[in-house]
Design a protein around this motif. Structure first.
Motif, mmCIF file in Angstrom:
data_model
loop_
_atom_site.group_PDB
_atom_site.id
_atom_site.type_symbol
_atom_site.label_atom_id
_atom_site.label_comp_id
_atom_site.label_asym_id
_atom_site.label_seq_id
_atom_site.Cartn_x
_atom_site.Cartn_y
_atom_site.Cartn_z
ATOM 1 N N PHE A 199 5.905 3.450 0.494
ATOM 2 C CA PHE A 199 5.131 2.217 0.416
ATOM 3 C C PHE A 199 5.238 1.445 1.726
ATOM 4 N N THR A 215 0.837 -1.193 0.000
ATOM 5 C CA THR A 215 0.000 0.000 0.000
ATOM 6 C C THR A 215 0.872 1.243 0.000
ATOM 7 N N GLY A 216 0.248 2.401 -0.219
ATOM 8 C CA GLY A 216 0.977 3.656 -0.202
ATOM 9 C C GLY A 216 1.310 4.134 -1.593
ATOM 10 N N SER A 217 2.188 5.107 -1.674
ATOM 11 C CA SER A 217 2.563 5.715 -2.945
ATOM 12 C C SER A 217 4.026 6.111 -2.904
ATOM 13 N N GLU A 218 4.539 6.495 -4.071
ATOM 14 C CA GLU A 218 5.927 6.930 -4.130
ATOM 15 C C GLU A 218 6.131 8.190 -3.285
ATOM 16 N N ALA A 219 5.116 9.058 -3.275
ATOM 17 C CA ALA A 219 5.236 10.311 -2.533
ATOM 18 C C ALA A 219 5.248 10.090 -1.027
ATOM 19 N N SER A 220 4.362 9.211 -0.561
ATOM 20 C CA SER A 220 4.237 8.988 0.886
ATOM 21 C C SER A 220 5.084 7.825 1.379
ATOM 22 N N LYS A 260 10.825 2.871 -0.480
ATOM 23 C CA LYS A 260 10.657 3.931 -1.477
ATOM 24 C C LYS A 260 10.373 3.352 -2.862
ATOM 25 N N THR A 261 10.866 2.134 -3.099
ATOM 26 C CA THR A 261 10.725 1.502 -4.411
ATOM 27 C C THR A 261 10.359 0.033 -4.207
ATOM 28 N N LYS A 312 1.602 3.467 -11.425
ATOM 29 C CA LYS A 312 2.068 3.307 -10.049
ATOM 30 C C LYS A 312 3.546 3.676 -9.959
ATOM 31 N N PRO A 313 3.859 4.968 -9.933
ATOM 32 C CA PRO A 313 5.257 5.389 -9.855
ATOM 33 C C PRO A 313 5.967 4.762 -8.656
ATOM 34 N N GLN A 345 6.972 1.660 -8.582
ATOM 35 C CA GLN A 345 6.764 0.212 -8.570
ATOM 36 C C GLN A 345 7.148 -0.361 -9.942
#
Length: 463
Positions: A235, A228-233, A247-248, A388-389, A391
């Motif tokens: 994972f 879950t999560g995003s590149e900005a916040s 982060k990746t 999905k940046p 990933q």
């Protein structure tokens, strides 16, 4: 919908007979709370991208922490359960790709596969890896008259394209095919350069090197439940042992990828295959067999085979026998059982197939299954997960990962290390994952069961 997660007690494969304590390695007793990069899967794909991330970073690239999470033991998925055959595609599926995607894209893929043989030969020698690597000829055999004639027509058509790599291919159609190949009843025979190896020894060597140098934190028996999560916040990778923040994310879990990336549910389907180890009784010397094989019987049942340095044989395939029984193999992740429709096919296989083996007493010493990831369009998915940046994916090898993954992992690492675009990664166009490819898989009814080319199970829809 089938649960797309590995079972924890698969049938033991021949390749795992010499595993040591590293099979259950955990670099740290506790799961790291965070990492720069999390790689999901400790097979050929995950190990390749981790190695290249660690060793191919350009000067000035900041050091990054890499955690690898594996649901089972080291190399216990498809890589540790395959046939050990590194056999590039010269002409098997390439004609289909020429027709569907154009000559340039098809040749780019063929040359990418072929380049793996020398690349791995050089790398294994440089790193002094004991993995039984052998450079040999791979022999194609057709024992059905119609199939042999079709193979000859395909070969002749490929020659018309005037491709340099076809200079390595030898082809004969006629009465001498049996004597040339050593296969009873052969009607046509071809050969080209390929490799053979002990896959799990190769992977284990690399992972031991990465962990001992502090370049990788490996955590086995740590299945991933969600990402879950995003590149900005950032994972959050939730595992059975707790979370890891990253982060990746790199998905290198092949057949199981849709369990974490549901958008790939119709793009990569888990499918079972069968493989065996054949030996002769103690005290007997097996007939010499120096080449690897793709052998197609008179009934068009395909088998892939490599000889071992000790004279034993690893052989699998027989998909034509079980393809009608979809529940036994299609969308099936249970590698704790054999495939009922073909589980006895390799009993007496060497005696009935190869000249000189009739009195060998060869018998099946071990049989096992493995779960492969078959893609809707017959090509692997490598690159950034669409939409999905942060990933990335390296999966969907169609039972053909040995000549795709090493340089595929190198290309993916190049995208992540300095941030190169995929067009500069060396990853062939046909292997680049994309929203377009996902949409085509999701918008179509992918029906597996069409046996073409090398006998792999492919979608009947190839549009």
């Amino acid at each position: 919908m089938t649960k797309i997660h590995p079972v924890l007690d698969p049938l033991p494969a021949f390749w795992s007979r010499d595993k040591d304590d590293f099979h259950e390695h955990r670099t740290t007793a506790e799961l790291p709370a965070e990492a720069d990069i999390v790689v999901i899967g400790a097979g050929y794909a995950g190990t390749s991208v981790a190695w290249h991330l660690a060793h191919d970073a350009e000067d000035g690239t900041p050091a990054r922490s890499i955690v690898m999470l594996e649901a089972r033991g080291v190399c216990e998925g498809a890589t540790g359960r395959n046939g050990g055959h590194m056999r590039p595609d010269y002409y098997g599926h390439i004609p289909h790709y020429i027709e569907r995607d154009g000559l340039e894209a098809a040749v780019e893929l063929a040359e990418f596969e072929i380049s793996h043989v020398q690349a791995l030969k050089k790398f294994i020698a440089k790193e002094k890896i004991d993995c039984d690597f052998v450079l040999a000829r791979s022999v194609d055999v057709w024992s059905n008259d119609e199939a042999a004639a079709k193979a000859k027509a395909t070969y002749d058509a490929m020659l018309q394209h005037d491709l340099d790599y076809m200079d390595d291919v030898y082809f004969h159609h006629g009465p001498d095919a049996e004597a040339i190949s050593g296969v009873k009843g052969a009607k046509a025979v071809a050969s080209f350069t390929a490799g053979m190896m002990w896959p799990s020894k190769f992977i284990t060597h690399l992972l031991k090197s990465l962990t001992s140098q502090g370049l990788l934190n490996l955590q086995t028996f740590t299945p991933v439940d969600t990402v879950t999560g995003s590149e900005a916040s950032g994972f959050v990778v939730q595992t059975a042992r707790g979370p890891v923040r990253a982060k990746t994310i790199i998905y290198a879990n092949n057949a199981y990828v849709a369990g974490l990336l549901p958008e790939y549910r119709n793009a990569v389907i888990p499918c079972k295959g069968i493989c065996t180890h054949i030996k002769v009784p103690d005290g007997k010397t097996p007939p010499h067999l120096p080449n690897s094989y793709i052998e197609r019987s008179e009934e068009n049942v395909l088998s892939y085979l490599i000889p071992r340095p000790d004279g034993s044989i690893v052989v699998g395939g027989s998909s034509r026998l079980f393809s009608p029984f979809r529940e036994q193999w299609y969308d099936n992740v249970d590698d704790t059982t054999l495939i009922e429709a073909s589980k006895t096919y390799y009993d007496g296989y060497m005696q009935r197939t190869f000249a000189g083996w009739e009195e060998s007493g060869a018998y099946v010493d071990k049989a096992w299954t493995g779960v492969m990831g078959y893609s809707f369009d017959s090509n692997a998915h490598i690159g950034a997960v669409p939409g999905k940046p942060g990933q990335y994916i390296l999966a969907g090898f169609n039972g053909h990962g040995m000549p795709l993954i090493w340089l595929g992992g190198k290309g993916l690492a190049k995208m992540i290390n300095p941030g190169s675009p995929i067009s500069e990664s060396g990853i062939p166009y046909l292997l680049r994952t994309s929203q377009r490819r996902l949409d085509r898989a999701n918008d179509s009814a992918a029906e597996f069961g069409d046996i073409i080319g090398d006998g792999s199970l492919r979608p009947t829809s190839r549009s």
